[in-house]
Design an enzyme around this catalytic site. Structure first.
Site, PDB file in Angstrom:
ATOM      1  N   PRO A  69      -8.036   2.488  -5.834  1.00  0.00           N
ATOM      2  CA  PRO A  69      -8.910   3.440  -5.140  1.00  0.00           C
ATOM      3  C   PRO A  69      -9.036   4.746  -5.904  1.00  0.00           C
ATOM      4  O   PRO A  69      -8.117   5.163  -6.619  1.00  0.00           O
ATOM      5  CB  PRO A  69      -8.174   3.706  -3.812  1.00  0.00           C
ATOM      6  N   TYR A  76       3.318   9.422 -11.018  1.00  0.00           N
ATOM      7  CA  TYR A  76       2.436   8.603 -10.166  1.00  0.00           C
ATOM      8  C   TYR A  76       1.572   7.653 -11.022  1.00  0.00           C
ATOM      9  O   TYR A  76       1.455   6.459 -10.725  1.00  0.00           O
ATOM     10  CB  TYR A  76       1.557   9.547  -9.349  1.00  0.00           C
ATOM     11  N   TYR A 128     -10.352   8.943  -5.171  1.00  0.00           N
ATOM     12  CA  TYR A 128      -9.924   9.965  -4.211  1.00  0.00           C
ATOM     13  C   TYR A 128     -10.572   9.677  -2.853  1.00  0.00           C
ATOM     14  O   TYR A 128     -11.794   9.614  -2.746  1.00  0.00           O
ATOM     15  CB  TYR A 128     -10.299  11.363  -4.721  1.00  0.00           C
ATOM     16  N   ASP A 139       3.584  15.692  -7.235  1.00  0.00           N
ATOM     17  CA  ASP A 139       2.878  16.143  -8.441  1.00  0.00           C
ATOM     18  C   ASP A 139       3.558  17.350  -9.086  1.00  0.00           C
ATOM     19  O   ASP A 139       3.965  18.288  -8.407  1.00  0.00           O
ATOM     20  CB  ASP A 139       1.427  16.523  -8.087  1.00  0.00           C
ATOM     21  N   ASN A 153       0.812  -1.222   0.000  1.00  0.00           N
ATOM     22  CA  ASN A 153       0.000   0.000   0.000  1.00  0.00           C
ATOM     23  C   ASN A 153       0.845   1.271   0.000  1.00  0.00           C
ATOM     24  O   ASN A 153       0.377   2.318  -0.447  1.00  0.00           O
ATOM     25  CB  ASN A 153      -0.907  -0.029   1.239  1.00  0.00           C
ATOM     26  N   GLY A 158      -0.689  16.437 -14.063  1.00  0.00           N
ATOM     27  CA  GLY A 158       0.295  16.653 -12.993  1.00  0.00           C
ATOM     28  C   GLY A 158       0.813  15.385 -12.345  1.00  0.00           C
ATOM     29  O   GLY A 158       1.537  15.446 -11.350  1.00  0.00           O
ATOM     30  N   GLN A 159       0.455  14.217 -12.897  1.00  0.00           N
ATOM     31  CA  GLN A 159       0.869  12.971 -12.231  1.00  0.00           C
ATOM     32  C   GLN A 159       1.457  11.950 -13.211  1.00  0.00           C
ATOM     33  O   GLN A 159       1.197  10.749 -13.081  1.00  0.00           O
ATOM     34  CB  GLN A 159      -0.326  12.337 -11.509  1.00  0.00           C
ATOM     35  N   GLN A 216      -3.843  11.515 -14.951  1.00  0.00           N
ATOM     36  CA  GLN A 216      -4.167  12.692 -14.135  1.00  0.00           C
ATOM     37  C   GLN A 216      -3.203  13.814 -14.447  1.00  0.00           C
ATOM     38  O   GLN A 216      -1.978  13.607 -14.433  1.00  0.00           O
ATOM     39  CB  GLN A 216      -4.101  12.345 -12.635  1.00  0.00           C
TER      40      GLN A 216
HETATM   41  N1  CAA Z   1      -6.801  19.876 -16.392  1.00  0.00           N
HETATM   42  C1  CAA Z   1      -6.499  20.853 -17.274  1.00  0.00           C
HETATM   43  N2  CAA Z   1      -5.794  21.963 -16.959  1.00  0.00           N
HETATM   44  C2  CAA Z   1      -5.389  22.076 -15.694  1.00  0.00           C
HETATM   45  C3  CAA Z   1      -5.677  21.092 -14.705  1.00  0.00           C
HETATM   46  C4  CAA Z   1      -6.404  19.983 -15.109  1.00  0.00           C
HETATM   47  N3  CAA Z   1      -6.733  18.995 -14.253  1.00  0.00           N
HETATM   48  N4  CAA Z   1      -5.115  21.505 -13.553  1.00  0.00           N
HETATM   49  C5  CAA Z   1      -4.517  22.690 -13.778  1.00  0.00           C
HETATM   50  N5  CAA Z   1      -4.692  23.028 -15.066  1.00  0.00           N
HETATM   51  C6  CAA Z   1      -4.213  24.225 -15.737  1.00  0.00           C
HETATM   52  C7  CAA Z   1      -4.438  25.466 -14.859  1.00  0.00           C
HETATM   53  O1  CAA Z   1      -5.745  25.977 -15.059  1.00  0.00           O
HETATM   54  C8  CAA Z   1      -3.377  26.405 -15.368  1.00  0.00           C
HETATM   55  O2  CAA Z   1      -3.792  26.974 -16.589  1.00  0.00           O
HETATM   56  P1  CAA Z   1      -3.430  28.509 -16.921  1.00  0.00           P
HETATM   57  O3  CAA Z   1      -1.927  28.561 -16.895  1.00  0.00           O
HETATM   58  O4  CAA Z   1      -4.053  28.719 -18.255  1.00  0.00           O
HETATM   59  O5  CAA Z   1      -4.064  29.292 -15.802  1.00  0.00           O
HETATM   60  C9  CAA Z   1      -2.220  25.476 -15.702  1.00  0.00           C
HETATM   61  O6  CAA Z   1      -2.813  24.168 -15.887  1.00  0.00           O
HETATM   62  C10 CAA Z   1      -1.226  25.415 -14.575  1.00  0.00           C
HETATM   63  O7  CAA Z   1      -1.913  25.035 -13.390  1.00  0.00           O
HETATM   64  P2  CAA Z   1      -1.292  25.252 -11.950  1.00  0.00           P
HETATM   65  O8  CAA Z   1      -1.045  26.704 -11.710  1.00  0.00           O
HETATM   66  O9  CAA Z   1      -2.096  24.502 -10.925  1.00  0.00           O
HETATM   67  O10 CAA Z   1       0.128  24.552 -12.168  1.00  0.00           O
HETATM   68  P3  CAA Z   1       1.156  24.192 -11.114  1.00  0.00           P
HETATM   69  O11 CAA Z   1       2.395  23.846 -11.878  1.00  0.00           O
HETATM   70  O12 CAA Z   1       1.226  25.207 -10.036  1.00  0.00           O
HETATM   71  O13 CAA Z   1       0.510  22.857 -10.420  1.00  0.00           O
HETATM   72  C11 CAA Z   1      -0.254  20.640 -10.260  1.00  0.00           C
HETATM   73  C12 CAA Z   1       0.181  21.765 -11.209  1.00  0.00           C
HETATM   74  C13 CAA Z   1       0.839  20.338  -9.256  1.00  0.00           C
HETATM   75  C14 CAA Z   1      -0.484  19.409 -11.105  1.00  0.00           C
HETATM   76  C15 CAA Z   1      -1.527  21.047  -9.513  1.00  0.00           C
HETATM   77  O14 CAA Z   1      -2.496  21.433 -10.477  1.00  0.00           O
HETATM   78  C16 CAA Z   1      -2.087  19.909  -8.694  1.00  0.00           C
HETATM   79  O15 CAA Z   1      -1.606  19.618  -7.597  1.00  0.00           O
HETATM   80  N6  CAA Z   1      -3.118  19.211  -9.196  1.00  0.00           N
HETATM   81  C17 CAA Z   1      -3.723  18.063  -8.493  1.00  0.00           C
HETATM   82  C18 CAA Z   1      -3.168  16.788  -9.049  1.00  0.00           C
HETATM   83  C19 CAA Z   1      -3.883  15.638  -8.400  1.00  0.00           C
HETATM   84  O16 CAA Z   1      -5.083  15.452  -8.554  1.00  0.00           O
HETATM   85  N7  CAA Z   1      -3.168  14.830  -7.662  1.00  0.00           N
HETATM   86  C20 CAA Z   1      -3.753  13.710  -6.986  1.00  0.00           C
HETATM   87  C21 CAA Z   1      -3.116  13.527  -5.648  1.00  0.00           C
HETATM   88  S1  CAA Z   1      -4.003  12.366  -4.636  1.00  0.00           S
HETATM   89  C22 CAA Z   1      -3.618  10.874  -5.271  1.00  0.00           C
HETATM   90  O17 CAA Z   1      -2.813  10.735  -6.144  1.00  0.00           O
HETATM   91  C23 CAA Z   1      -4.321   9.695  -4.661  1.00  0.00           C
HETATM   92  C24 CAA Z   1      -4.951   8.882  -5.702  1.00  0.00           C
HETATM   93  O18 CAA Z   1      -4.445   7.835  -6.055  1.00  0.00           O
HETATM   94  C25 CAA Z   1      -6.247   9.308  -6.257  1.00  0.00           C
END
Ligand code: CAA
Length: 240
Positions: free
Chosen positions: A177, A147, A179, A88, A82, A143-144, A141
């Site tokens: 899983p 992952y 979120y 990210d 696990n 940003g992943q 996803q």
């Molecule tokens: N789809 C499309 N565009 C997106 C988006 C998405 N999902 N997320 C962000 N964007 C866009 C933003 O709107 C922004 O556009 P503009 O520049 O035109 O404004 C651009 O992408 C940059 O976005 P950020 O400013 O957020 O970029 P960043 O570099 O600061 O951060 C990131 C990027 C780290 C990926 C952040 O968006 C983030 O943390 N996202 C969440 C990712 C996520 O869901 N992770 C899951 C973690 S939990 C897990 O993993 C457990 C599991 O198994 C489910």
């Protein structure tokens, strides 16, 4: 005699719920943690479940840790992989270290841990392995890349090991899983998380217990015909 189960990342989040569920089902559980000693200690005091500390990304640490569990609790019949981390970033901003840390911890650990227990399971002709993947392995996803690649790698690993192990009464399955209400998901920016929850048909985050229930089912003695499968538990966020 009670069967022994190792749960990696077993003192917090999903792993904590899994450790507790297996403990309540009568297994002797070794909950492995890496760096958060305070919460591991609190977990130990609250549950009386044995805790062990090692780094699942380190092959030698896994070998030594498994040997210690076997020496103290007995042969390992159940393994729940696990432990996992996120780091990210969009790919163009992702560092080599973010890439390799996530791959090594989330996917390298599959080799390190399974390699350490599989020979014993084969000799005793019994084993239950459950690998925790993610909805983000299945759908991708933003940003992943790191992952999602590691968690998707787990699915191929699971099926291959299931094929190699079926004739030895060892099952190997994956749980994916969605979120859930954990520290890992709490790190997702608030607005992004709200948008994600809005896309979950059941209208809420998963509870760690929602995942633990499935793991407890899969490790049961009677679940011997279930192997090489992936179980999606994501509130309907992604269906395949
Ligand atoms: N789809 C499309 N565009 C997106 C988006 C998405 N999902 N997320 C962000 N964007 C866009 C933003 O709107 C922004 O556009 P503009 O520049 O035109 O404004 C651009 O992408 C940059 O976005 P950020 O400013 O957020 O970029 P960043 O570099 O600061 O951060 C990131 C990027 C780290 C990926 C952040 O968006 C983030 O943390 N996202 C969440 C990712 C996520 O869901 N992770 C899951 C973690 S939990 C897990 O993993 C457990 C599991 O198994 C489910």
């Amino acid at each position: 005699m009670k069967r022994v189960a190792i749960v990696t990342g077993g003192t917090r989040g999903l792993g904590k719920a899994i450790s507790i569920a297996l403990h309540e089902q009568g297994y002797r559980v070794a909950a492995v943690y890496h760096s958060n000693a305070d919460s591991a200690q609190a977990f130990r005091e609250a549950t009386a479940i044995d805790i062990y500390q090692w780094d699942v990304s380190d092959p030698e640490a896994c070998q030594a840790g498994i040997a210690q569990v076997q020496g103290e609790l007995g042969q390992v019949d159940i393994l729940v992989n696990n432990a996992g981390v996120t780091s990210d970033a969009v790919l163009h901003k992702m560092t080599v270290q973010q890439w390799s840390n996530v791959i090594q911890t989330n996917l390298g650990s599959m080799f390190n841990m399974c390699h350490g227990v599989i020979s014993g399971m084969r000799e005793r002709a019994f084993g239950r392995i459950v690998n925790i993947s993610s909805v983000n392995a299945q759908k991708g996803q933003f940003g992943q890349a790191n992952y999602a690649a590691a968690k998707a790698g787990i699915l191929g690993f699971t099926k291959s090991l299931a094929l190699e192990s079926a004739h030895k009464n060892i099952t190997v399955n994956a749980v994916a899983p969605g979120y859930c209400d954990t520290d890992m998901v709490a790190k997702v920016p608030k607005e992004t998380l709200q948008a994600i929850i809005a896309g979950i048909p059941v209208g809420r985050l998963g509870k760690p217990e929602d995942i633990a229930r499935m793991v407890a089912f899969l490790v049961h003695e009677d679940a011997g015909f279930i192997t090489g499968a992936t179980f999606s538990i994501n509130g309907g966020q992604h269906m395949e």
